[in-house]
Design a protein around this motif. Structure first.
Motif, PDB file in Angstrom:
ATOM      1  N   SER A 171       0.640  -9.760   3.044  1.00 52.89           N
ATOM      2  CA  SER A 171       0.407 -10.996   2.300  1.00 52.89           C
ATOM      3  C   SER A 171      -0.950 -10.831   1.642  1.00 52.89           C
ATOM      4  O   SER A 171      -1.831 -10.136   2.190  1.00 52.89           O
ATOM      5  N   CYS A 172      -1.152 -11.465   0.499  1.00 55.04           N
ATOM      6  CA  CYS A 172      -2.447 -11.248  -0.150  1.00 55.04           C
ATOM      7  C   CYS A 172      -2.925 -12.469  -0.917  1.00 55.04           C
ATOM      8  O   CYS A 172      -2.161 -13.383  -1.210  1.00 55.04           O
ATOM      9  N   LYS A 173      -4.210 -12.441  -1.201  1.00 54.37           N
ATOM     10  CA  LYS A 173      -4.809 -13.381  -2.129  1.00 54.37           C
ATOM     11  C   LYS A 173      -5.829 -12.607  -2.950  1.00 54.37           C
ATOM     12  O   LYS A 173      -6.344 -11.563  -2.514  1.00 54.37           O
ATOM     13  N   LEU A 223      -9.280  -8.365  -3.669  1.00 54.68           N
ATOM     14  CA  LEU A 223      -7.912  -8.468  -3.195  1.00 54.68           C
ATOM     15  C   LEU A 223      -7.947  -8.329  -1.677  1.00 54.68           C
ATOM     16  O   LEU A 223      -8.445  -7.330  -1.156  1.00 54.68           O
ATOM     17  N   ARG A 224      -7.447  -9.349  -1.006  1.00 51.62           N
ATOM     18  CA  ARG A 224      -7.443  -9.338   0.463  1.00 51.62           C
ATOM     19  C   ARG A 224      -5.998  -9.286   0.947  1.00 51.62           C
ATOM     20  O   ARG A 224      -5.197 -10.152   0.617  1.00 51.62           O
ATOM     21  N   GLY A 225      -5.691  -8.266   1.728  1.00 51.55           N
ATOM     22  CA  GLY A 225      -4.373  -8.114   2.330  1.00 51.55           C
ATOM     23  C   GLY A 225      -4.417  -8.558   3.778  1.00 51.55           C
ATOM     24  O   GLY A 225      -5.361  -8.226   4.499  1.00 51.55           O
ATOM     25  N   TYR A 226      -3.401  -9.322   4.196  1.00 44.52           N
ATOM     26  CA  TYR A 226      -3.355  -9.885   5.540  1.00 44.52           C
ATOM     27  C   TYR A 226      -2.164  -9.390   6.339  1.00 44.52           C
ATOM     28  O   TYR A 226      -1.072  -9.260   5.801  1.00 44.52           O
ATOM     29  N   ARG A 254      -7.981  -6.949   5.298  1.00 43.35           N
ATOM     30  CA  ARG A 254      -8.836  -5.952   4.668  1.00 43.35           C
ATOM     31  C   ARG A 254      -9.023  -6.398   3.225  1.00 43.35           C
ATOM     32  O   ARG A 254      -8.067  -6.807   2.568  1.00 43.35           O
ATOM     33  N   THR A 255     -10.246  -6.318   2.721  1.00 46.63           N
ATOM     34  CA  THR A 255     -10.544  -6.731   1.358  1.00 46.63           C
ATOM     35  C   THR A 255     -10.959  -5.516   0.549  1.00 46.63           C
ATOM     36  O   THR A 255     -11.802  -4.732   0.985  1.00 46.63           O
ATOM     37  N   ASP A 307       0.875  -1.169   0.000  1.00 48.89           N
ATOM     38  CA  ASP A 307       0.000   0.000   0.000  1.00 48.89           C
ATOM     39  C   ASP A 307       0.917   1.226   0.000  1.00 48.89           C
ATOM     40  O   ASP A 307       1.492   1.568   1.032  1.00 48.89           O
ATOM     41  N   PRO A 308       1.094   1.878  -1.168  1.00 48.32           N
ATOM     42  CA  PRO A 308       2.031   2.993  -1.230  1.00 48.32           C
ATOM     43  C   PRO A 308       1.611   4.184  -0.369  1.00 48.32           C
ATOM     44  O   PRO A 308       2.431   5.032  -0.034  1.00 48.32           O
ATOM     45  N   LYS A 309       0.342   4.213   0.022  1.00 45.70           N
ATOM     46  CA  LYS A 309      -0.157   5.310   0.850  1.00 45.70           C
ATOM     47  C   LYS A 309       0.453   5.273   2.254  1.00 45.70           C
ATOM     48  O   LYS A 309       0.768   6.303   2.822  1.00 45.70           O
ATOM     49  N   ASN A 310       0.634   4.043   2.788  1.00 47.41           N
ATOM     50  CA  ASN A 310       1.205   3.935   4.138  1.00 47.41           C
ATOM     51  C   ASN A 310       2.525   3.165   4.171  1.00 47.41           C
ATOM     52  O   ASN A 310       3.124   3.018   5.229  1.00 47.41           O
TER      53      ASN A 310
END
Length: 144
Positions: free
Chosen positions: A115-117, A127-130, A136-137, A107-110
């Protein structure tokens, strides 16, 4: 002449099948979680059986830096202080049935890496980031 037509039809069929087998390959509009407005266009591509995505367009507000860099990225990350435009933010996802797993998303914003799927749902890319047990999806929309 008949042989050329046969070759052309075969190539067209093969390229259509290749695209159908990789439905996440292409351009996707990301949506900001807070404003629900388009944030960027990410192009997903396949390289050596893994999937990657890079930012190819950004929708910035007048208050934002017109050419942002990832200054919140970890200093050990090669993307630290690099321009977000053209940056590879999705790396190394691999297809596993209907899902794409094992990758990571920045996430270039933060500046955080997750990890993702990914998977398709009703024509949209999910896209779900873990981070540990938290996730967060996001929903990305196909961009033509």
């Amino acid at each position: 002449m008949k042989m050329n037509l046969f070759v052309l039809i075969s190539l067209m069929t093969w390229s259509h099948l290749a695209i159908a087998q990789d439905p996440i390959v292409g351009k996707w509009r990301t949506i900001d979680d807070e404003t629900a407005k388009p944030r960027s266009i990410v192009e997903i591509y396949k390289k050596e059986n893994l999937y990657y995505g890079k930012v190819i367009e950004m929708f910035l507000t007048p208050e934002e830096d017109p050419d942002p860099v990832c200054d919140d990225c970890d200093r050990s990350d090669p993307r630290y202080m690099k321009k977000v435009m053209g940056m590879e933010i999705l790396k190394g996802a691999k297809r596993d049935g209907e899902e794409y797993v094992g990758g990571e998303i920045l996430d270039p914003k933060n500046g955080k890496v997750y990890s993702c799927k990914l998977w398709l749902e009703e024509g949209n890319l999910k896209l779900r980031g873990y981070v540990a047990f938290f996730y967060r999806t996001q929903t990305w929309q196909k961009y033509e």
